[in-house]
Write an enzyme that holds these catalytic residues in place. Structure first.
Site, PDB file in Angstrom:
ATOM      1  CE  LYS A 110      -3.745   1.941   2.912  1.00 13.31           C
ATOM      2  NZ  LYS A 110      -4.604   1.676   4.089  1.00 13.31           N
ATOM      3  CB  SER A 132      -8.011   3.457   3.485  1.00 14.53           C
ATOM      4  OG  SER A 132      -7.091   2.782   4.318  1.00 14.53           O
ATOM      5  CB  SER A 151      -8.024   0.274   6.066  1.00 13.25           C
ATOM      6  OG  SER A 151      -8.732   1.467   6.069  1.00 13.25           O
TER       7      SER A 151
END
Ligand code: GLN
Length: 497
Positions: free
Chosen positions: A96, A171, A195
């Site tokens: 990420k 997210s 997330s």
């Protein structure tokens, strides 16, 4: 960004191999590499080809084409020479865009970090590299990991590969789609309030958030430091367990780490073992939960009973306090963590010539941050301000303490808690654009594990009549990852029948 001519050569090469390579598990992959059935270069080629073909999903921010291929070639050579395979030999992993990787861009999907390059590598990522993982690129996400849809990104939204009119969740939406759509074998996300688990649920894959302090946060861009954990996306419990085992190594650079009972103890669950499992009554009867999700989980409860597990529905009357407490505490921490992005220490510098220092900060931060991040910084500053601190921040801390007490009592009696991951399946793109509160409320089932620091996992065992996946969330006591993974293994096996 990718080097075009080289990419084309690689994709053409990949095309020749695309019928050959299928990834199932790390174990099988290693067997196939050892038998000479595939090479790491072939695997990397296939993933690069998939990434290229699925660019419209917008899952990647940057693809490390050349270096991934170079590493694959080195590993293939090492195998030829008979060197032993390290634990993640040739395993293709995406990260990420909040995880620092020395010499690579990291932006937290924010304009404020545009062009910023990491000066060091996150410890967790270094542990993967030390075991010969191949890092294929960095993935799109909500700005500073704030969001539930991956729509708050400076790079634009990510699409769910199962239905492109839906969000992948957030997210860590890009990391989830990267695994979902076969653009890598496993990926890393971060989970402050769900997330990793919620996008895993929306995308139909496994998402693990370990206990707070299990994986070093050194090199993870902070959102709310007492909640943040690096999490893992994968398609099998065994693979996720292996990554956890490698990344949970102690790190003196993170003083909040605990020593985890080694996950290498993780073995397939033994079928004779029966567990004591609690379901939270108020969660399944919650007003906001989709009726089909509630009824399938109720049926699952019955299945567990039929398999002779001890199952009970228990009272949990704190559910309504969870989301407010989470948003007060995380925004408070975020307002402090994000103060470093001021254009001096870090971050975007506005072209407007300021009259004074305050205006300099104001211009930089106004231009650099997106709307959701600004909203949270303001909320966090408000709840910490004199006169409101006791009414909001202190109260939320008290709720957090109560929740820890409550969950400890539950785990004195039960091995695990099972509940939904999300009250609904993947939202439509744009569905919650105008209503941040509705979006926050949908975090009701995931933030509990972050407030209490316990490990939790999303397991994709159901399909909704709207054709989207969903599953169950399992929580175990703090540092009981071994038990969590064994129960997960058992549940995935039940789900596969
Ligand atoms: N949806 C939650 C939020 O917006 C979760 C974020 C996260 O886990 N990083 O805060």
């Amino acid at each position: 960004m990718c080097n075009k001519p080289l990419q084309e050569i690689l994709y053409n090469l990949a095309f020749q191999f695309c019928t050959m390579f299928v990834f199932t598990t790390i174990n099988n992959y290693h067997k196939d590499l050892s038998n000479g059935q595939y090479t790491c270069a072939e695997a990397v080629n296939i993933y690069l080809k998939n990434i290229n073909e699925k660019q419209h999903l917008n899952a990647f921010v940057e693809v490390y084409t050349k270096e991934a291929m170079a590493k694959a070639i080195v590993l293939d050579e090492q195998r030829k020479q008979g060197l032993p395979l390290k634990k993640l030999h040739g395993v293709v992993i995406a990260i990420k865009d909040v995880i620092c990787y020395n010499g690579h861009k990291v932006t937290a999907a924010s304009k404020i970090l545009d062009g910023f390059e990491s000066l060091y590598t996150a410890s967790a990522l270094q542990y993967l590299i030390d075991e010969d993982a191949i890092i294929i690129g960095s993935c799109n996400c909500d700005e500073f990991a704030m969001g539930s849809t991956n729509e708050n990104s400076v790079y634009g939204k990510v699409l769910n590969a199962l239905n492109e009119t839906k969000v992948p969740g957030g997210s860590s939406g890009g990391s989830a789609v990267a695994v979902q759509a076969n653009m890598c074998m496993l990926s890393l996300g971060s989970d402050t309030g769900g997330s990793v688990r919620q996008p895993a649920d929306f995308c139909g894959i496994i998402g693990l958030k370990p206990s707070y302090g299990t994986i070093s946060r050194y090199g993870l861009i902070a959102y709310a430091s007492s909640f943040d954990q690096i999490g893992i996306f994968g398609k099998t419990v065994g693979d996720v367990a292996l990554l956890l085992e490698i990344m949970s190594k102690p790190d003196e650079k993170d003083s909040t780490m605990n020593v985890l009972k080694s996950t290498s103890e993780f073995a397939k669950h033994s079928p004779e073992k029966k567990y004591k499992i609690a379901f939270l009554k108020q969660a399944l009867e919650h007003d906001g939960i989709d009726a089909e999700i509630a009824s399938k989980i109720k049926l699952f409860q019955k299945d567990l009973k039929d398999n002779n597990h001890h199952v009970a529905e228990i009272n949990f009357d704190l559910l309504e306090f969870i989301v407010p407490a989470y948003y007060v505490l995380t925004t408070a921490e975020a307002s402090s963590n994000l103060s470093r992005y001021d254009g001096v220490r870090y971050g975007h510098v506005s072209k407007i010539v300021p009259e004074n220092l305050s205006e300099f900060y104001l211009n930089n931060r106004t231009e650099g941050f997106g709307a959701e991040v600004k909203r949270r910084i303001m909320l966090g500053t408000f709840v910490l301000s004199t006169g409101y601190y006791d009414a909001f921040y202190s109260k939320a801390q008290k709720i957090r303490n109560l929740l820890v007490k409550k969950i400890t009592e539950i785990f004195d009696e039960y091995d695990a808690i099972i509940m939904p991951v999300s009250p609904c399946t993947a939202f439509d793109i744009g569905q919650n654009d105008k209503d941040p509160i509705a979006m926050y409320l949908a975090d009701i089932f995931t933030v509990f594990a972050n407030l209490t620091g316990v490990p939790a996992i999303a397991l994709p065992i159901f399909s909704h009549s709207n054709n989207m996946p969903f599953g169950v969330q399992v929580l175990c006591n703090k540092n009981d990852e071994v038990l969590l993974l064994q129960i997960s293994d058992m549940i995935m096996e039940m789900g596969n029948k």
